[in-house]
Design a protein around this motif. Structure first.
Motif, PDB file in Angstrom:
ATOM      1  N   HIS A   1       5.922   6.235   6.474  1.00 36.88           N
ATOM      2  CA  HIS A   1       4.877   6.382   5.569  1.00 36.88           C
ATOM      3  C   HIS A   1       3.967   5.214   5.514  1.00 36.88           C
ATOM      4  O   HIS A   1       4.395   3.937   5.231  1.00 36.88           O
ATOM      5  CB  HIS A   1       5.398   6.538   4.022  1.00 36.88           C
ATOM      6  CG  HIS A   1       4.337   6.689   2.993  1.00 36.88           C
ATOM      7  ND1 HIS A   1       4.641   7.821   2.093  1.00 36.88           N
ATOM      8  CD2 HIS A   1       3.062   6.035   2.852  1.00 36.88           C
ATOM      9  CE1 HIS A   1       3.480   7.692   1.174  1.00 36.88           C
ATOM     10  NE2 HIS A   1       2.838   6.604   1.489  1.00 36.88           N
TER      11      HIS A   1
ATOM     12  N   HIS B   1      -0.490   3.475   5.691  1.00 39.45           N
ATOM     13  CA  HIS B   1      -1.839   3.776   5.588  1.00 39.45           C
ATOM     14  C   HIS B   1      -2.359   2.754   6.468  1.00 39.45           C
ATOM     15  O   HIS B   1      -3.179   1.835   6.160  1.00 39.45           O
ATOM     16  CB  HIS B   1      -2.383   3.536   4.262  1.00 39.45           C
ATOM     17  CG  HIS B   1      -1.689   4.645   3.250  1.00 39.45           C
ATOM     18  ND1 HIS B   1      -2.291   5.777   2.717  1.00 39.45           N
ATOM     19  CD2 HIS B   1      -0.239   4.433   2.631  1.00 39.45           C
ATOM     20  CE1 HIS B   1      -1.603   6.234   1.970  1.00 39.45           C
ATOM     21  NE2 HIS B   1      -0.382   5.489   1.804  1.00 39.45           N
TER      22      HIS B   1
ATOM     23  N   LYS C   1      -1.442   7.736   8.100  1.00 38.22           N
ATOM     24  CA  LYS C   1      -2.348   8.662   7.192  1.00 38.22           C
ATOM     25  C   LYS C   1      -3.767   8.314   7.346  1.00 38.22           C
ATOM     26  O   LYS C   1      -4.332   7.123   7.321  1.00 38.22           O
ATOM     27  CB  LYS C   1      -1.808   8.707   5.877  1.00 38.22           C
ATOM     28  CG  LYS C   1      -0.373   8.613   5.629  1.00 38.22           C
ATOM     29  CD  LYS C   1      -0.117   8.733   4.147  1.00 38.22           C
ATOM     30  CE  LYS C   1       1.145   8.583   3.807  1.00 38.22           C
ATOM     31  NZ  LYS C   1       2.076   9.795   4.096  1.00 38.22           N
TER      32      LYS C   1
ATOM     33  N   HIS D   1       2.479  12.404  -1.991  1.00 35.49           N
ATOM     34  CA  HIS D   1       2.642  11.224  -2.835  1.00 35.49           C
ATOM     35  C   HIS D   1       2.781  12.159  -4.315  1.00 35.49           C
ATOM     36  O   HIS D   1       2.028  12.522  -4.822  1.00 35.49           O
ATOM     37  CB  HIS D   1       1.389  10.555  -2.958  1.00 35.49           C
ATOM     38  CG  HIS D   1       1.065   9.571  -1.584  1.00 35.49           C
ATOM     39  ND1 HIS D   1       0.775  10.393  -0.509  1.00 35.49           N
ATOM     40  CD2 HIS D   1       1.067   8.266  -1.609  1.00 35.49           C
ATOM     41  CE1 HIS D   1       0.584   9.283   0.332  1.00 35.49           C
ATOM     42  NE2 HIS D   1       0.864   8.085  -0.338  1.00 35.49           N
TER      43      HIS D   1
ATOM     44  N   HIS E   1       7.348   8.377  -2.912  1.00 31.84           N
ATOM     45  CA  HIS E   1       7.405   7.395  -4.164  1.00 31.84           C
ATOM     46  C   HIS E   1       8.506   8.061  -5.157  1.00 31.84           C
ATOM     47  O   HIS E   1       9.430   7.453  -5.372  1.00 31.84           O
ATOM     48  CB  HIS E   1       6.128   7.312  -4.898  1.00 31.84           C
ATOM     49  CG  HIS E   1       4.931   6.886  -4.187  1.00 31.84           C
ATOM     50  ND1 HIS E   1       5.037   5.321  -4.150  1.00 31.84           N
ATOM     51  CD2 HIS E   1       3.729   6.885  -3.510  1.00 31.84           C
ATOM     52  CE1 HIS E   1       3.958   4.927  -3.256  1.00 31.84           C
ATOM     53  NE2 HIS E   1       3.020   5.942  -3.134  1.00 31.84           N
TER      54      HIS E   1
ATOM     55  N   ASP F   1       5.100   1.793   3.304  1.00 34.53           N
ATOM     56  CA  ASP F   1       3.791   2.264   2.548  1.00 34.53           C
ATOM     57  C   ASP F   1       2.796   1.255   2.867  1.00 34.53           C
ATOM     58  O   ASP F   1       1.615   0.898   2.207  1.00 34.53           O
ATOM     59  CB  ASP F   1       4.046   2.249   0.954  1.00 34.53           C
ATOM     60  CG  ASP F   1       2.830   2.768   0.390  1.00 34.53           C
ATOM     61  OD1 ASP F   1       1.971   3.605   1.007  1.00 34.53           O
ATOM     62  OD2 ASP F   1       3.123   2.845  -0.842  1.00 34.53           O
TER      63      ASP F   1
END
Ligand SMILES: [Zn+2]
Length: 421
Positions: A84, A86, A153, A254, A277, A329
Protein backbone atom coordinates in the motif's frame (compact mmCIF):
# COMPACT_ATOMS: atom_id res chain seq x y z
CA UNK A 1 30.12 -14.86 11.19
CA UNK A 2 32.08 -13.52 8.23
CA UNK A 3 31.78 -9.80 7.48
CA UNK A 4 29.16 -8.91 4.89
CA UNK A 5 31.72 -7.89 2.29
CA UNK A 6 32.98 -11.47 1.96
CA UNK A 7 29.97 -12.41 -0.16
CA UNK A 8 30.78 -12.30 -3.87
CA UNK A 9 28.82 -10.20 -6.30
CA UNK A 10 26.36 -12.39 -8.12
CA UNK A 11 24.97 -9.94 -10.66
CA UNK A 12 25.92 -12.10 -13.57
CA UNK A 13 24.83 -15.44 -12.32
CA UNK A 14 24.21 -18.29 -14.65
CA UNK A 15 20.58 -19.27 -14.67
CA UNK A 16 21.20 -21.61 -11.72
CA UNK A 17 22.63 -20.65 -8.36
CA UNK A 18 22.72 -22.23 -4.93
CA UNK A 19 22.98 -20.47 -1.56
CA UNK A 20 24.09 -22.84 1.21
CA UNK A 21 24.42 -22.74 5.00
CA UNK A 22 21.48 -20.38 5.52
CA UNK A 23 18.79 -19.85 8.09
CA UNK A 24 15.79 -19.85 5.77
CA UNK A 25 12.82 -17.95 7.23
CA UNK A 26 10.47 -19.54 4.72
CA UNK A 27 7.16 -18.20 6.12
CA UNK A 28 5.73 -21.40 4.64
CA UNK A 29 2.50 -21.97 6.61
CA UNK A 30 2.89 -25.74 6.32
CA UNK A 31 6.08 -25.62 8.44
CA UNK A 32 4.75 -25.32 11.95
CA UNK A 33 7.68 -23.63 13.67
CA UNK A 34 8.38 -19.90 14.12
CA UNK A 35 9.30 -18.16 10.85
CA UNK A 36 8.94 -21.55 9.08
CA UNK A 37 12.67 -21.79 9.87
CA UNK A 38 14.92 -24.20 7.99
CA UNK A 39 18.22 -23.88 9.88
CA UNK A 40 21.36 -24.62 7.90
CA UNK A 41 19.45 -25.34 4.69
CA UNK A 42 20.21 -24.39 1.11
CA UNK A 43 18.08 -22.70 -1.55
CA UNK A 44 18.64 -22.84 -5.31
CA UNK A 45 17.25 -20.90 -8.22
CA UNK A 46 16.66 -21.92 -11.79
CA UNK A 47 15.78 -19.04 -14.06
CA UNK A 48 13.47 -16.75 -12.11
CA UNK A 49 12.08 -19.44 -9.78
CA UNK A 50 13.06 -21.27 -6.62
CA UNK A 51 14.12 -24.69 -7.94
CA UNK A 52 14.87 -26.59 -4.75
CA UNK A 53 15.23 -26.16 -0.99
CA UNK A 54 17.67 -28.66 0.54
CA UNK A 55 18.44 -29.81 4.08
CA UNK A 56 22.00 -29.59 5.46
CA UNK A 57 24.54 -32.04 3.99
CA UNK A 58 22.34 -32.90 1.03
CA UNK A 59 24.24 -34.86 -1.63
CA UNK A 60 22.65 -32.60 -4.29
CA UNK A 61 24.73 -29.70 -2.95
CA UNK A 62 27.99 -31.41 -3.99
CA UNK A 63 26.72 -32.20 -7.47
CA UNK A 64 25.02 -28.83 -8.05
CA UNK A 65 25.77 -27.70 -11.61
CA UNK A 66 25.61 -23.92 -11.08
CA UNK A 67 27.41 -21.40 -8.89
CA UNK A 68 27.37 -21.78 -5.11
CA UNK A 69 27.48 -19.11 -2.39
CA UNK A 70 28.10 -20.01 1.27
CA UNK A 71 26.16 -17.41 3.26
CA UNK A 72 27.86 -18.38 6.54
CA UNK A 73 24.75 -18.95 8.64
CA UNK A 74 23.03 -15.70 7.64
CA UNK A 75 19.24 -15.36 7.49
CA UNK A 76 17.34 -15.48 4.21
CA UNK A 77 13.77 -14.17 4.02
CA UNK A 78 11.35 -13.76 1.13
CA UNK A 79 11.60 -10.37 -0.61
CA UNK A 80 9.69 -7.67 1.27
CA UNK A 81 6.43 -6.49 -0.26
CA UNK A 82 5.00 -3.01 0.36
CA UNK A 83 1.34 -3.57 -0.48
CA UNK A 84 0.00 0.00 0.00
CA UNK A 85 1.81 3.12 -1.25
CA UNK A 86 1.07 6.44 -2.94
CA UNK A 87 4.69 6.95 -3.97
CA UNK A 88 4.04 8.78 -7.25
CA UNK A 89 3.29 12.42 -6.46
CA UNK A 90 4.45 15.96 -7.01
CA UNK A 91 5.44 18.58 -4.44
CA UNK A 92 6.06 18.36 -0.72
CA UNK A 93 3.84 18.80 2.32
CA UNK A 94 6.69 19.39 4.79
CA UNK A 95 5.80 23.07 5.28
CA UNK A 96 2.22 22.06 6.02
CA UNK A 97 3.48 19.52 8.56
CA UNK A 98 5.51 22.26 10.21
CA UNK A 99 2.35 24.42 10.44
CA UNK A 100 0.39 21.52 11.94
CA UNK A 101 3.10 20.99 14.57
CA UNK A 102 2.95 24.65 15.53
CA UNK A 103 -0.78 24.35 16.17
CA UNK A 104 -2.42 25.58 12.95
CA UNK A 105 -5.65 23.57 12.55
CA UNK A 106 -6.01 21.34 9.47
CA UNK A 107 -9.12 23.26 8.34
CA UNK A 108 -7.04 26.46 8.20
CA UNK A 109 -4.28 24.69 6.28
CA UNK A 110 -6.86 23.37 3.80
CA UNK A 111 -8.34 26.89 3.48
CA UNK A 112 -4.88 28.14 2.51
CA UNK A 113 -4.74 25.55 -0.25
CA UNK A 114 -2.93 22.81 1.69
CA UNK A 115 -3.85 19.19 2.25
CA UNK A 116 -4.40 16.56 -0.41
CA UNK A 117 -5.49 19.10 -3.04
CA UNK A 118 -2.07 20.79 -2.87
CA UNK A 119 -0.56 17.45 -3.91
CA UNK A 120 -3.18 17.19 -6.67
CA UNK A 121 -2.18 20.61 -8.02
CA UNK A 122 1.53 19.76 -7.94
CA UNK A 123 0.99 16.33 -9.53
CA UNK A 124 -1.20 17.69 -12.32
CA UNK A 125 1.47 20.30 -13.13
CA UNK A 126 4.20 17.70 -13.64
CA UNK A 127 4.99 15.69 -16.75
CA UNK A 128 5.31 11.93 -16.79
CA UNK A 129 9.11 12.24 -16.88
CA UNK A 130 9.16 14.70 -13.97
CA UNK A 131 6.98 12.40 -11.88
CA UNK A 132 9.26 9.45 -12.67
CA UNK A 133 12.29 11.47 -11.47
CA UNK A 134 10.48 12.53 -8.30
CA UNK A 135 9.34 9.00 -7.48
CA UNK A 136 12.61 7.16 -8.21
CA UNK A 137 14.45 8.08 -4.96
CA UNK A 138 11.48 6.88 -2.92
CA UNK A 139 11.30 3.60 -4.82
CA UNK A 140 15.09 3.17 -4.57
CA UNK A 141 14.85 3.66 -0.79
CA UNK A 142 12.32 0.83 -0.57
CA UNK A 143 14.38 -1.42 -2.84
CA UNK A 144 17.55 -0.73 -0.83
CA UNK A 145 15.99 -2.14 2.30
CA UNK A 146 14.75 -5.27 0.56
CA UNK A 147 11.44 -4.47 -1.13
CA UNK A 148 11.03 -6.59 -4.28
CA UNK A 149 7.35 -5.83 -4.96
CA UNK A 150 5.43 -2.63 -4.35
CA UNK A 151 1.89 -1.46 -4.90
CA UNK A 152 1.51 2.06 -6.32
CA UNK A 153 -1.77 3.96 -6.39
CA UNK A 154 -2.90 6.83 -8.55
CA UNK A 155 -5.19 9.32 -6.82
CA UNK A 156 -3.48 12.71 -7.11
CA UNK A 157 -4.59 13.35 -10.68
CA UNK A 158 -8.38 13.13 -10.38
CA UNK A 159 -8.91 13.73 -14.09
CA UNK A 160 -8.94 11.06 -16.78
CA UNK A 161 -5.63 12.28 -18.25
CA UNK A 162 -3.86 12.82 -14.94
CA UNK A 163 -4.94 9.51 -13.39
CA UNK A 164 -3.73 7.68 -16.49
CA UNK A 165 -0.51 9.71 -16.39
CA UNK A 166 0.14 8.52 -12.82
CA UNK A 167 -0.45 4.89 -13.78
CA UNK A 168 1.91 5.22 -16.76
CA UNK A 169 4.55 6.56 -14.35
CA UNK A 170 4.07 3.44 -12.20
CA UNK A 171 4.55 1.25 -15.26
CA UNK A 172 7.67 3.17 -16.29
CA UNK A 173 9.16 2.75 -12.79
CA UNK A 174 8.87 -1.03 -13.09
CA UNK A 175 11.02 -0.83 -16.23
CA UNK A 176 13.73 1.25 -14.52
CA UNK A 177 14.38 -0.76 -11.34
CA UNK A 178 14.52 -4.48 -10.50
CA UNK A 179 11.20 -4.41 -8.70
CA UNK A 180 7.70 -5.70 -9.39
CA UNK A 181 4.91 -3.12 -9.33
CA UNK A 182 1.22 -3.66 -8.71
CA UNK A 183 -0.59 -0.54 -10.03
CA UNK A 184 -3.94 0.53 -8.57
CA UNK A 185 -6.48 3.09 -9.80
CA UNK A 186 -7.45 5.30 -6.84
CA UNK A 187 -9.45 7.94 -8.69
CA UNK A 188 -11.91 7.88 -5.75
CA UNK A 189 -9.30 9.37 -3.39
CA UNK A 190 -10.88 12.83 -3.08
CA UNK A 191 -13.59 14.79 -4.84
CA UNK A 192 -11.67 17.03 -7.29
CA UNK A 193 -12.21 20.81 -7.07
CA UNK A 194 -14.05 20.76 -10.43
CA UNK A 195 -16.71 18.48 -8.90
CA UNK A 196 -17.31 20.05 -5.48
CA UNK A 197 -20.95 19.40 -4.57
CA UNK A 198 -21.26 16.94 -7.49
CA UNK A 199 -19.47 13.85 -6.15
CA UNK A 200 -21.96 11.53 -7.90
CA UNK A 201 -21.04 13.07 -11.26
CA UNK A 202 -17.36 12.43 -10.53
CA UNK A 203 -18.18 8.81 -9.63
CA UNK A 204 -19.94 8.64 -13.01
CA UNK A 205 -16.71 9.77 -14.69
CA UNK A 206 -14.75 7.07 -12.83
CA UNK A 207 -17.27 4.36 -13.69
CA UNK A 208 -17.98 5.31 -17.30
CA UNK A 209 -14.61 6.58 -18.50
CA UNK A 210 -11.66 5.92 -16.22
CA UNK A 211 -12.26 2.26 -15.33
CA UNK A 212 -12.97 1.12 -18.92
CA UNK A 213 -9.89 3.02 -20.21
CA UNK A 214 -7.59 1.71 -17.50
CA UNK A 215 -8.84 -1.85 -18.05
CA UNK A 216 -8.41 -1.59 -21.82
CA UNK A 217 -4.84 -0.25 -21.53
CA UNK A 218 -4.04 -2.70 -18.69
CA UNK A 219 -2.74 0.19 -16.59
CA UNK A 220 -4.03 -1.13 -13.25
CA UNK A 221 -4.74 -4.47 -11.59
CA UNK A 222 -7.12 -3.15 -8.97
CA UNK A 223 -9.45 -0.28 -8.13
CA UNK A 224 -9.27 1.36 -4.71
CA UNK A 225 -11.55 3.87 -2.96
CA UNK A 226 -11.49 6.17 0.09
CA UNK A 227 -14.76 5.28 1.80
CA UNK A 228 -15.18 7.95 4.46
CA UNK A 229 -17.46 10.83 5.50
CA UNK A 230 -14.91 13.28 4.03
CA UNK A 231 -14.54 11.31 0.78
CA UNK A 232 -16.93 8.79 -0.85
CA UNK A 233 -20.05 7.09 0.56
CA UNK A 234 -20.54 3.31 0.65
CA UNK A 235 -23.18 3.65 -2.11
CA UNK A 236 -20.70 5.51 -4.35
CA UNK A 237 -17.97 2.96 -3.59
CA UNK A 238 -20.39 0.15 -4.42
CA UNK A 239 -20.92 1.64 -7.89
CA UNK A 240 -17.17 1.88 -8.41
CA UNK A 241 -16.53 -1.70 -7.25
CA UNK A 242 -19.28 -3.07 -9.50
CA UNK A 243 -17.73 -1.31 -12.51
CA UNK A 244 -14.23 -2.53 -11.58
CA UNK A 245 -15.36 -6.13 -11.36
CA UNK A 246 -17.31 -5.87 -14.60
CA UNK A 247 -14.00 -4.90 -16.25
CA UNK A 248 -12.03 -7.72 -14.62
CA UNK A 249 -10.22 -5.56 -12.05
CA UNK A 250 -9.74 -6.49 -8.39
CA UNK A 251 -11.07 -4.21 -5.66
CA UNK A 252 -9.77 -2.92 -2.35
CA UNK A 253 -10.55 -0.01 -0.05
CA UNK A 254 -9.32 2.61 2.38
CA UNK A 255 -12.02 1.85 4.94
CA UNK A 256 -12.87 2.52 8.59
CA UNK A 257 -9.86 4.83 9.02
CA UNK A 258 -11.59 7.75 10.74
CA UNK A 259 -15.15 6.46 11.25
CA UNK A 260 -17.04 3.19 10.73
CA UNK A 261 -18.84 3.40 7.37
CA UNK A 262 -19.05 -0.42 7.02
CA UNK A 263 -16.75 -0.13 4.02
CA UNK A 264 -14.98 -3.37 4.98
CA UNK A 265 -18.24 -5.32 4.63
CA UNK A 266 -18.68 -3.76 1.19
CA UNK A 267 -15.14 -4.71 0.10
CA UNK A 268 -15.67 -8.25 1.43
CA UNK A 269 -19.04 -8.47 -0.35
CA UNK A 270 -17.19 -7.76 -3.61
CA UNK A 271 -14.54 -10.39 -2.82
CA UNK A 272 -11.91 -7.66 -2.43
CA UNK A 273 -8.18 -8.20 -2.06
CA UNK A 274 -7.78 -6.04 1.05
CA UNK A 275 -9.31 -3.63 3.53
CA UNK A 276 -6.75 -1.01 4.50
CA UNK A 277 -6.39 1.14 7.67
CA UNK A 278 -9.52 -0.31 9.49
CA UNK A 279 -8.91 1.43 12.82
CA UNK A 280 -12.71 1.66 13.36
CA UNK A 281 -13.57 -1.85 12.07
CA UNK A 282 -16.27 -3.60 14.14
CA UNK A 283 -17.10 -7.28 14.73
CA UNK A 284 -19.37 -7.53 11.69
CA UNK A 285 -16.57 -6.17 9.51
CA UNK A 286 -14.07 -8.65 10.96
CA UNK A 287 -16.46 -11.56 10.30
CA UNK A 288 -17.17 -10.41 6.74
CA UNK A 289 -13.44 -10.16 5.98
CA UNK A 290 -12.74 -13.60 7.48
CA UNK A 291 -15.52 -15.15 5.41
CA UNK A 292 -14.34 -13.54 2.16
CA UNK A 293 -10.61 -14.16 2.80
CA UNK A 294 -9.96 -10.41 2.49
CA UNK A 295 -6.58 -9.30 3.88
CA UNK A 296 -6.35 -6.62 6.59
CA UNK A 297 -3.64 -4.12 5.60
CA UNK A 298 -2.57 -2.12 8.65
CA UNK A 299 -0.79 1.20 8.19
CA UNK A 300 0.95 2.30 11.38
CA UNK A 301 2.77 5.15 9.61
CA UNK A 302 -0.46 7.14 9.10
CA UNK A 303 -1.60 6.28 12.64
CA UNK A 304 1.71 7.67 13.95
CA UNK A 305 1.84 10.84 11.84
CA UNK A 306 -1.80 11.70 12.61
CA UNK A 307 -1.33 10.90 16.31
CA UNK A 308 -4.41 8.69 16.15
CA UNK A 309 -5.70 7.00 19.29
CA UNK A 310 -8.04 4.35 17.87
CA UNK A 311 -6.04 1.21 17.06
CA UNK A 312 -7.13 -1.45 14.56
CA UNK A 313 -8.67 -4.54 16.22
CA UNK A 314 -5.60 -6.78 15.90
CA UNK A 315 -6.72 -9.26 18.59
CA UNK A 316 -10.12 -9.78 16.91
CA UNK A 317 -8.57 -10.07 13.44
CA UNK A 318 -6.13 -12.70 14.73
CA UNK A 319 -8.91 -14.63 16.50
CA UNK A 320 -11.03 -14.66 13.33
CA UNK A 321 -8.11 -15.86 11.21
CA UNK A 322 -8.04 -12.77 8.98
CA UNK A 323 -4.65 -12.51 7.24
CA UNK A 324 -2.90 -9.35 8.44
CA UNK A 325 -0.42 -7.38 6.32
CA UNK A 326 1.54 -4.22 7.10
CA UNK A 327 2.54 -1.50 4.63
CA UNK A 328 4.19 1.93 4.58
CA UNK A 329 1.24 3.93 3.13
CA UNK A 330 4.04 6.09 1.70
CA UNK A 331 2.42 9.43 0.80
CA UNK A 332 3.38 13.10 1.13
CA UNK A 333 0.81 14.10 3.75
CA UNK A 334 -0.09 11.51 6.36
CA UNK A 335 2.72 8.96 6.02
CA UNK A 336 5.91 10.34 4.44
CA UNK A 337 7.59 7.02 5.19
CA UNK A 338 9.73 5.35 2.52
CA UNK A 339 10.60 2.46 4.82
CA UNK A 340 8.82 -0.86 5.13
CA UNK A 341 11.21 -1.78 7.95
CA UNK A 342 10.10 1.22 9.99
CA UNK A 343 6.46 0.34 9.21
CA UNK A 344 7.07 -3.21 10.52
CA UNK A 345 8.73 -1.80 13.64
CA UNK A 346 5.78 0.56 14.22
CA UNK A 347 3.35 -2.35 13.78
CA UNK A 348 5.09 -4.04 16.72
CA UNK A 349 5.36 -0.97 18.96
CA UNK A 350 2.02 0.70 18.15
CA UNK A 351 -0.27 -2.23 17.21
CA UNK A 352 1.18 -5.14 19.21
CA UNK A 353 2.45 -7.31 16.35
CA UNK A 354 5.13 -9.88 17.09
CA UNK A 355 8.25 -9.47 14.91
CA UNK A 356 7.26 -12.70 13.14
CA UNK A 357 3.80 -11.27 12.39
CA UNK A 358 5.39 -8.06 11.11
CA UNK A 359 7.70 -9.94 8.74
CA UNK A 360 4.88 -12.25 7.63
CA UNK A 361 2.79 -9.10 7.13
CA UNK A 362 5.36 -7.67 4.72
CA UNK A 363 5.93 -10.95 2.87
CA UNK A 364 3.33 -13.76 2.81
CA UNK A 365 0.27 -11.71 3.76
CA UNK A 366 1.28 -8.70 1.65
CA UNK A 367 1.54 -11.04 -1.34
CA UNK A 368 -2.04 -12.19 -0.68
CA UNK A 369 -3.14 -8.56 -0.39
CA UNK A 370 -1.89 -8.04 -3.96
CA UNK A 371 -3.41 -11.23 -5.38
CA UNK A 372 0.06 -12.80 -5.59
CA UNK A 373 -0.14 -15.37 -2.80
CA UNK A 374 0.43 -18.25 -5.22
CA UNK A 375 3.58 -16.69 -6.68
CA UNK A 376 5.30 -14.46 -4.07
CA UNK A 377 5.71 -14.04 -0.32
CA UNK A 378 7.25 -17.32 0.90
CA UNK A 379 10.33 -19.42 0.23
CA UNK A 380 8.90 -22.50 -1.47
CA UNK A 381 9.77 -24.52 -4.55
CA UNK A 382 8.16 -23.08 -7.68
CA UNK A 383 7.71 -19.56 -6.29
CA UNK A 384 9.38 -16.57 -7.88
CA UNK A 385 12.99 -16.34 -6.66
CA UNK A 386 12.69 -13.03 -4.76
CA UNK A 387 14.63 -13.27 -1.51
CA UNK A 388 16.99 -11.38 0.77
CA UNK A 389 20.19 -12.28 2.59
CA UNK A 390 20.54 -10.47 5.91
CA UNK A 391 23.57 -10.02 8.15
CA UNK A 392 21.60 -10.53 11.37
CA UNK A 393 21.80 -13.04 14.22
CA UNK A 394 17.99 -13.36 14.42
CA UNK A 395 15.18 -12.48 12.01
CA UNK A 396 13.62 -10.18 14.64
CA UNK A 397 16.67 -7.92 14.25
CA UNK A 398 15.39 -6.94 10.79
CA UNK A 399 12.37 -5.40 12.51
CA UNK A 400 13.98 -4.32 15.78
CA UNK A 401 17.08 -2.36 14.81
CA UNK A 402 16.60 0.91 12.95
CA UNK A 403 19.18 3.10 11.23
CA UNK A 404 21.43 0.24 10.13
CA UNK A 405 20.67 -1.67 6.97
CA UNK A 406 21.69 -5.31 7.48
CA UNK A 407 20.66 -6.35 3.95
CA UNK A 408 23.61 -7.99 2.21
CA UNK A 409 22.14 -9.27 -1.02
CA UNK A 410 18.84 -8.82 -2.79
CA UNK A 411 17.77 -11.52 -5.23
CA UNK A 412 15.01 -10.52 -7.66
CA UNK A 413 13.63 -13.06 -10.13
CA UNK A 414 16.68 -15.26 -9.55
CA UNK A 415 19.27 -12.55 -10.12
CA UNK A 416 21.29 -11.41 -7.14
CA UNK A 417 22.55 -7.92 -6.51
CA UNK A 418 25.00 -7.31 -3.69
CA UNK A 419 23.75 -4.38 -1.65
CA UNK A 420 26.82 -3.94 0.55
CA UNK A 421 30.38 -4.59 -0.52
ZN1 LIG B 1 -3.44 5.06 1.44
Amino acid sequence: MEPARSLPHTNDLATQHLWVNAKLATFDSSINIPYGLRDGWAIATRGDSIAVILPPDSPEVRSFPGGITDVGGRWITPGLIDCHTHLVYGGSRAAEWEMRLSGVPYAEIARQGGGILSTVRATRAMSEEELVSAALPRLRALAAEGVTCVEIKSGYGLTVLDELKMLRVARRLSELLAIEISPTLLAAHAVPPEFVGRADDYVGLIVEEMIPLVARERLAEAVDVFCETIAFSPAQCDRIFAAARAHGLAVKGHVEQLTNQHGAELVAHHGGWSCDHIEYLDGAGVRAMAKAGTVAVLLPGAFYFLREKQKPPVVQLRAAGVPIAVASDLNPGTSPLASIRLAMNMACILFGFTPEEALAGATREAARALGRGDRLGTLAVGKQADFLIWDVTHAAEIVCQLGVNPLVERVFRGRGVCVQS
